[in-house]
Enzyme design. Structure first.
Site, short mmCIF file in Angstrom:
data_model
loop_
_atom_site.label_atom_id
_atom_site.label_comp_id
_atom_site.label_asym_id
_atom_site.label_seq_id
_atom_site.Cartn_x
_atom_site.Cartn_y
_atom_site.Cartn_z
NE ARG A 147 7.50 2.46 -5.98
CZ ARG A 147 7.34 3.74 -6.17
NH1 ARG A 147 8.14 4.59 -5.60
NH2 ARG A 147 6.41 4.17 -6.98
N GLY A 148 8.34 1.84 -0.73
CA GLY A 148 7.42 2.12 0.37
C GLY A 148 5.96 1.85 0.06
CG ASP B 167 5.19 -1.96 -4.37
OD1 ASP B 167 4.24 -1.24 -4.72
OD2 ASP B 167 6.02 -2.41 -5.17
CB THR B 168 6.81 -3.89 1.08
OG1 THR B 168 7.97 -3.06 1.07
CG2 THR B 168 6.69 -4.68 -0.21
NE ARG B 169 6.94 4.02 4.14
CZ ARG B 169 8.24 4.27 4.28
NH1 ARG B 169 8.86 3.95 5.39
NH2 ARG B 169 8.92 4.84 3.31
N GLY C 220 13.84 13.53 -4.06
CA GLY C 220 14.21 14.37 -5.18
C GLY C 220 14.65 13.52 -6.34
CD GLU D 276 17.20 3.20 -1.26
OE1 GLU D 276 16.67 4.14 -0.65
OE2 GLU D 276 16.82 2.02 -1.12
#
Length: 175
Positions: free
Chosen positions: A23-24, A26-28, A56, A90
């Site tokens: 999840r970008g 949160d942790t990117r 999308g 995903e």
């Protein structure tokens, strides 16, 4: 440390050694960036999403293809992972591919208790409830049924992945 061999299997031709799911928001910029860099430094061809990729309702062909063409998958579960329909899609795709192959899947529980994922409690329960409530408001009966089926698929995938041995990282210095 887990060691992934970057040589490709003779029976399957993989484009990526690792598909990184996270999840970008949160942790990117923290853990996942460090993990991605470490994988690259080990010579592993790693797929991760680009911040500018358009999101999308449905997962794109590019992502489906990358999941299929990856030798292994690393899923970084974080507090808001299940808030993202994209992340849950995903995960479901990865679990389907894993169940039909012998590929490596490493779940990383980053500030999330694996039992919350397995039991779908805590932040996971809240996120799934949010999705269910939104899906119930769909006026088209067939579409609503499809959306509710997604919830079942996501719940199954969450339970399956939480039953795997993974890494649990919570409030650790230099974790």
């Amino acid at each position: 440390m887990l060691k992934l061999n970057s040589t490709h299997s003779s029976s399957e031709n993989f484009k990526y050694d690792v598909f990184l799911s996270f999840r970008g928001v949160d942790t990117r910029k923290t853990f996942t960036d460090h993990l991605y860099t470490a994988l690259l430094n080990e010579g592993l061809v790693t797929f991760r999403d680009d911040e500018e990729m358009e999101r999308g309702e449905e997962i794109t062909y590019e992502f489906e293809n990358a999941i299929q063409q990856s030798k292994s998958w690393v899923i970084v579960f974080s507090t808001n992972y299940a808030c993202s329909r994209w992340c849950l899609e995903e995960l479901a795709l990865i679990m389907e591919r894993r169940n039909n192959s012998k590929r490596l899947l490493l779940p990383v529980f980053y500030h999330v208790d694996p039992s919350d994922i397995r039991k779908q409690s805590g932040c996971i329960s809240e996120a799934l409830h949010m999705h269910e409530e939104k899906f119930k408001r769909e006026v088209n009966d067939a579409r609503r049924k499809d959306l509710m089926d997604k919830i079942k698929r996501w719940r199954t995938a969450l339970t399956q992945v939480a039953n795997l041995t993974g890494l649990t990282l919570a409030n650790e210095t230099n974790g």
